[in-house]
Design a protein around this motif. Structure first.
Motif, mmCIF file in Angstrom:
data_model
loop_
_atom_site.group_PDB
_atom_site.id
_atom_site.type_symbol
_atom_site.label_atom_id
_atom_site.label_comp_id
_atom_site.label_asym_id
_atom_site.label_seq_id
_atom_site.Cartn_x
_atom_site.Cartn_y
_atom_site.Cartn_z
ATOM 1 N N ALA A 5 0.826 -1.215 0.000
ATOM 2 C CA ALA A 5 0.000 0.000 0.000
ATOM 3 C C ALA A 5 0.856 1.260 0.000
ATOM 4 C CB ALA A 5 -0.943 -0.010 1.207
ATOM 5 N N LYS A 6 1.989 1.220 0.721
ATOM 6 C CA LYS A 6 2.872 2.399 0.808
ATOM 7 C C LYS A 6 3.341 2.888 -0.564
ATOM 8 C CE LYS A 6 4.760 1.287 5.358
ATOM 9 N NZ LYS A 6 5.889 0.586 5.984
ATOM 10 N N HIS A 7 3.524 1.928 -1.500
ATOM 11 C CA HIS A 7 4.025 2.300 -2.814
ATOM 12 C C HIS A 7 3.008 3.073 -3.657
ATOM 13 C CE1 HIS A 7 7.643 0.093 -2.104
ATOM 14 N NE2 HIS A 7 7.006 -1.058 -1.959
ATOM 15 N N PHE A 8 1.737 2.957 -3.294
ATOM 16 C CA PHE A 8 0.712 3.690 -4.056
ATOM 17 C C PHE A 8 0.623 5.149 -3.624
ATOM 18 C CE2 PHE A 8 -1.102 -0.648 -4.728
ATOM 19 C CZ PHE A 8 -1.181 -0.605 -6.111
ATOM 20 N N VAL A 9 0.984 5.411 -2.381
ATOM 21 C CA VAL A 9 0.828 6.772 -1.849
ATOM 22 C C VAL A 9 1.788 7.714 -2.575
ATOM 23 C CG1 VAL A 9 0.948 8.215 0.232
ATOM 24 C CG2 VAL A 9 0.042 5.871 0.366
ATOM 25 N N GLY A 10 1.277 8.886 -2.934
ATOM 26 C CA GLY A 10 2.066 9.872 -3.674
ATOM 27 C C GLY A 10 1.487 10.070 -5.062
ATOM 28 N N PRO A 31 5.313 -7.460 -2.402
ATOM 29 C CA PRO A 31 4.858 -6.099 -2.080
ATOM 30 C C PRO A 31 5.590 -5.025 -2.896
ATOM 31 C CG PRO A 31 5.130 -7.370 -0.073
ATOM 32 C CD PRO A 31 5.634 -8.233 -1.185
ATOM 33 N N ASP A 32 6.875 -5.222 -3.141
ATOM 34 C CA ASP A 32 7.640 -4.213 -3.870
ATOM 35 C C ASP A 32 7.406 -4.235 -5.382
ATOM 36 O OD1 ASP A 32 8.713 -3.264 -1.522
ATOM 37 O OD2 ASP A 32 10.480 -4.557 -1.615
ATOM 38 N N SER A 33 6.668 -5.242 -5.863
ATOM 39 C CA SER A 33 6.401 -5.304 -7.308
ATOM 40 C C SER A 33 5.542 -4.114 -7.763
ATOM 41 C CB SER A 33 5.710 -6.618 -7.679
ATOM 42 O OG SER A 33 4.407 -6.655 -7.114
ATOM 43 N N ILE A 34 4.871 -3.454 -6.815
ATOM 44 C CA ILE A 34 4.031 -2.297 -7.159
ATOM 45 C C ILE A 34 4.864 -1.232 -7.890
ATOM 46 C CG2 ILE A 34 2.527 -0.474 -6.215
ATOM 47 C CD1 ILE A 34 1.514 -3.411 -5.791
ATOM 48 N N ILE A 35 6.108 -1.038 -7.448
ATOM 49 C CA ILE A 35 6.980 -0.019 -8.062
ATOM 50 C C ILE A 35 7.125 -0.269 -9.569
ATOM 51 C CG2 ILE A 35 9.320 0.995 -8.016
ATOM 52 C CD1 ILE A 35 9.491 -0.086 -5.058
ATOM 53 N N GLU A 36 7.439 -1.515 -9.920
ATOM 54 C CA GLU A 36 7.606 -1.844 -11.348
ATOM 55 C C GLU A 36 6.284 -1.798 -12.120
ATOM 56 O OE1 GLU A 36 9.235 -5.859 -11.018
ATOM 57 O OE2 GLU A 36 10.178 -5.028 -9.202
ATOM 58 N N ILE A 37 5.241 -2.249 -11.445
ATOM 59 C CA ILE A 37 3.948 -2.287 -12.158
ATOM 60 C C ILE A 37 3.468 -0.863 -12.457
ATOM 61 C CG2 ILE A 37 1.547 -3.052 -12.060
ATOM 62 C CD1 ILE A 37 2.551 -5.414 -10.282
ATOM 63 N N LEU A 38 3.655 0.059 -11.513
ATOM 64 C CA LEU A 38 3.314 1.466 -11.772
ATOM 65 C C LEU A 38 4.145 1.980 -12.958
ATOM 66 C CD1 LEU A 38 3.123 2.907 -8.124
ATOM 67 C CD2 LEU A 38 1.296 3.082 -9.826
ATOM 68 N N ALA A 39 5.432 1.683 -12.940
ATOM 69 C CA ALA A 39 6.348 2.179 -13.981
ATOM 70 C C ALA A 39 6.005 1.618 -15.360
ATOM 71 C CB ALA A 39 7.781 1.833 -13.605
ATOM 72 N N ALA A 40 5.464 0.391 -15.381
ATOM 73 C CA ALA A 40 5.174 -0.271 -16.666
ATOM 74 C C ALA A 40 4.048 0.412 -17.435
ATOM 75 C CB ALA A 40 4.826 -1.735 -16.425
ATOM 76 N N LYS A 41 3.165 1.130 -16.724
ATOM 77 C CA LYS A 41 2.002 1.790 -17.367
ATOM 78 C C LYS A 41 1.265 0.814 -18.289
ATOM 79 C CE LYS A 41 4.438 6.170 -17.134
ATOM 80 N NZ LYS A 41 4.969 7.323 -17.839
ATOM 81 N N ASN A 42 0.990 -0.370 -17.747
ATOM 82 C CA ASN A 42 0.379 -1.429 -18.547
ATOM 83 C C ASN A 42 -0.584 -2.201 -17.640
ATOM 84 O OD1 ASN A 42 -0.274 -3.733 -19.949
ATOM 85 N ND2 ASN A 42 1.844 -4.216 -20.548
ATOM 86 N N ARG A 43 -1.865 -2.082 -17.935
ATOM 87 C CA ARG A 43 -2.899 -2.700 -17.105
ATOM 88 C C ARG A 43 -2.681 -4.197 -16.921
ATOM 89 N NH1 ARG A 43 -5.161 -5.037 -14.213
ATOM 90 N NH2 ARG A 43 -7.333 -5.150 -13.537
#
Lengths: 248, 248
Positions: free
Chosen positions: A146-151, A215-227
């Motif tokens: 969840a922390k990776h989504f904040v911001g 949990p840290d995969s959120i960083i890459e998934i956000l960066a990928a910009k791919n649903r």
């Protein structure tokens, strides 16, 4: 003419979403029908902070509408609730500045997502929470993710591929995961949300909690910009629009 | 053949009561349909502790049925819940003596009646509690009146005029009125209840709380053995069958 702001609650179970459509029962249809009756068949069109999907609930949807009537604010609730079906309730009505706009003036929204962690789902919760069943997720992992989504991020990976908006940068101000007995709640506040964004984040956090993603995969998934990189969208019946924020 | 006893929960909102009828969706119809599928089209008829009316809920209805299958007890819940709609859930299944009878062996039942005391009823509670609104009843008066029901009485004044049973003597073991935040609960335990008896007692207690009857008027109304002397029957959506009691 006076402009009125109203707070609306609804059980989304038996609605085809908020916004008026060609077919199906919608919340706005019921509200505008009640307003038309109060105004003796003059058509009054209400404007909401945004739409909600089929099955999504609201504890604090906000609408505005203009009226020539001089009914005192405290009588409006009673007048409208008398005419509305009991799965929609007007909680408060107040006069606002004539340029107040429920949608354009919103500075943010808070949503709640509810899961039920019980071996057998209560038949009374089936439309109001999503059943997790025997596979309880790891709540600590969900909180780490969840922390990776904040911001401020581009949420292309976390919205429907049908999203029309091209600017997918949004700011999540708060995102918490809390346990309340058999219920697990995700509360999320942001400046705005793309189509299916809250439900995709909920689905992602549950998938992390179940060990399907790190949990840290959120960083890459956000960066990928791919649903396609993110997990499945969570079902609609767990989602509640809690509050729409405006500057005072 | 093995005889199984099952505890059943259901949201009564979308059922035309418990018992199978010529028309309409009923709880027993759904259960017997699931049993028939499990038994590969052999018709298995379940027997319940008693029927409940349209809109009435159950947290602990009890049924029994006979089966030639050797499915372990703990698999029965999953097998049945997979086949049942999600407004009916089987909570537990256990093997019982072959002469156990869900209806005839019941030594008593506990019911709950829920009211919601809020200015505006939550749209999420509309099918699960009866809204009292602005006129909050006097809970002390309700408790005074409740005491008169406890014990063995002829309940002709407190059951439907359609009651077929001629012996209307029943024993109320416990009757309590409790406040839980915005909710007001009546919990009643007795050896048995006549048709509409719990709802008529609930309606009577609310009428006492609102000052329409004196708490001590219950004594005379019981003695009158006349349904017309008592208050209106309370609506079905506030009523829950909580537990069916059996001797150990």
């Amino acid at each position: 003419m006076r402009r009125l702001k109203a707070i609306v609650q609804y059980d989304g179970t038996h609605f085809n979403g908020y916004q008026i459509q060609d077919e199906g029962r919608t919340v706005q249809q019921q509200i505008d029908r009640a307003l038309r009756k109060i105004h003796k068949d003059d058509s009054i069109i209400s404007v909401a902070s945004g739409r909600t999907d089929t099955g999504v609930h609201a504890l604090g949807q906000v609408i505005h509408f203009d009226t020539p009537l001089t009914i005192p604010d405290e009588r409006w609730c009673i007048a409208m609730n008398t005419l509305l079906p009991n799965d929609v309730r007007i909680i408060s009505v107040e006069e606002v500045a004539s340029d107040f706009h429920a949608r354009y003036d919103a500075t943010g929204k808070t949503y709640l997502y509810k899961w039920e962690r019980t071996p057998i789902q209560s038949p009374f919760h089936r439309n109001y929470a999503v059943h997790i069943g025997y596979h309880y997720p790891d709540v600590d992992k969900m909180r780490q993710a969840a922390k990776h989504f904040v911001g401020t991020h581009d949420f292309t990976s976390f919205c429907s591929t049908k999203t029309a908006t091209t600017n997918r940068v949004r700011t999540i101000r708060k995102l918490s995961i809390e346990e309340f007995g058999d219920e697990l709640h995700m509360t999320i506040e942001g400046d705005g949300f793309l189509y299916n964004m809250v439900r995709t984040i909920a689905g992602m956090l549950l998938a992390v909690g179940r060990g399907q993603y790190d949990p840290d995969s959120i960083i890459e998934i956000l960066a990928a910009k791919n649903r396609k990189k993110a997990a499945e969208t969570a079902p609609s019946q767990g989602l509640y629009l809690v509050e729409v924020h405006y500057d005072e």
